[in-house]
Design a protein around this motif. Structure first.
Motif, short mmCIF file in Angstrom:
data_model
loop_
_atom_site.label_atom_id
_atom_site.label_comp_id
_atom_site.label_asym_id
_atom_site.label_seq_id
_atom_site.Cartn_x
_atom_site.Cartn_y
_atom_site.Cartn_z
N GLU A 171 -71.54 -67.78 27.17
CA GLU A 171 -70.37 -67.32 26.41
C GLU A 171 -70.80 -66.49 25.21
O GLU A 171 -70.24 -65.43 24.93
CB GLU A 171 -69.52 -68.50 25.94
N ALA A 175 -70.07 -62.48 24.76
CA ALA A 175 -69.29 -62.09 23.58
C ALA A 175 -70.07 -61.12 22.70
O ALA A 175 -69.50 -60.18 22.13
CB ALA A 175 -68.90 -63.34 22.79
N GLU A 176 -71.38 -61.32 22.61
CA GLU A 176 -72.22 -60.46 21.78
C GLU A 176 -72.38 -59.07 22.37
O GLU A 176 -72.52 -58.09 21.66
CB GLU A 176 -73.60 -61.12 21.63
N GLU A 181 -63.76 -62.45 25.27
CA GLU A 181 -63.71 -63.77 24.64
C GLU A 181 -63.43 -64.79 25.73
O GLU A 181 -62.85 -64.48 26.76
CB GLU A 181 -62.60 -63.81 23.58
N PHE A 182 -63.84 -66.04 25.48
CA PHE A 182 -63.71 -67.09 26.49
C PHE A 182 -62.68 -68.13 26.07
O PHE A 182 -62.55 -68.44 24.88
CB PHE A 182 -65.06 -67.79 26.72
N SER A 183 -61.97 -68.66 27.04
CA SER A 183 -61.19 -69.89 26.86
C SER A 183 -61.71 -70.85 27.93
O SER A 183 -62.23 -70.41 28.95
CB SER A 183 -59.69 -69.64 27.04
#
Length: 203
Positions: A171, A175-176, A181-183
């Motif tokens: 994750e 994201a980087e 984005e994660f959920s």
């Protein structure tokens, strides 16, 4: 409209038709002289006299004494005269107040009776939206390139090994390197494996 009204309508002049077009339209000769401008073109670039030296397309649209190709810029007029095919380009054009703006140019051949290119017809459109969509596409392509290829991943914990040798949570890595984005949630198989009693009670 009945037949009587159609007979009464005056014949349409080509210049009146082109003046109804919202985009600037210019007709350019082989010597780079503008021989016609519709109303939108006159409003955008001014109304030079067509017997004036300043009526060259490079003078009117670029504020330059030299044709585009002499200034090292791709010239759609040259391309159409050379190939006989439509050309498409984005140029910075100048308005009478001296401000420059990016514009999309579609240049099309106008043939004479012998099939030779006699003039080039340029249809000019504002390119702000085109450039914005191009920038978005390039940004998305750059993000995909960052995530493309083989990612060294741990078979046990699924962390990713970075270029500097660190092991990073997937994750955090994604994201980087992108805008994602994660959920989090659990798939049905993991619910069965981790919470077998919950599935039985719910059933």
């Amino acid at each position: 409209m009945d037949d009587g009204q159609a007979r009464d309508a005056p014949p349409l002049e080509p210049s009146r038709i082109l003046d109804a077009v919202a985009d600037p339209v210019l007709v350019i000769s082989r010597s780079f002289r503008i021989v016609y401008m519709n109303a939108a073109a006159r409003a955008r670039y001014g109304s030079p006299g067509f017997d004036d030296e300043a009526t060259s397309c490079h003078a009117v649209m670029h504020g330059s004494a030299k044709p585009c190709f002499e200034a090292g810029v791709l010239c759609p007029v040259c391309e159409v005269f050379e190939t006989g095919a439509r050309a498409h380009i984005v140029h910075d054009h100048v308005s009478p107040d001296g401000t420059f703006a990016a514009e999309e140019v579609v240049a099309s051949p106008l043939f004479d009776a012998d099939g030779r290119v006699a003039y080039v017809v340029e249809d000019v459109r504002g390119a702000a939206g085109l450039l914005a969509s191009k920038e978005v596409a390039e940004h998305m392509r750059a993000e995909l390139d960052l995530l493309r290829g083989i990612l060294p991943t741990c078979a046990g914990c699924k962390r990713i090994r970075t270029a500097d040798g660190r092991w990073q949570e997937i994750e955090a890595y994604v994201a980087e390197h992108s805008g994602a984005e994660f959920s989090h949630g659990l798939c049905p198989a993991c619910v069965d494996r981790l919470y077998p009693d919950y599935r039985e009670k719910k059933g």
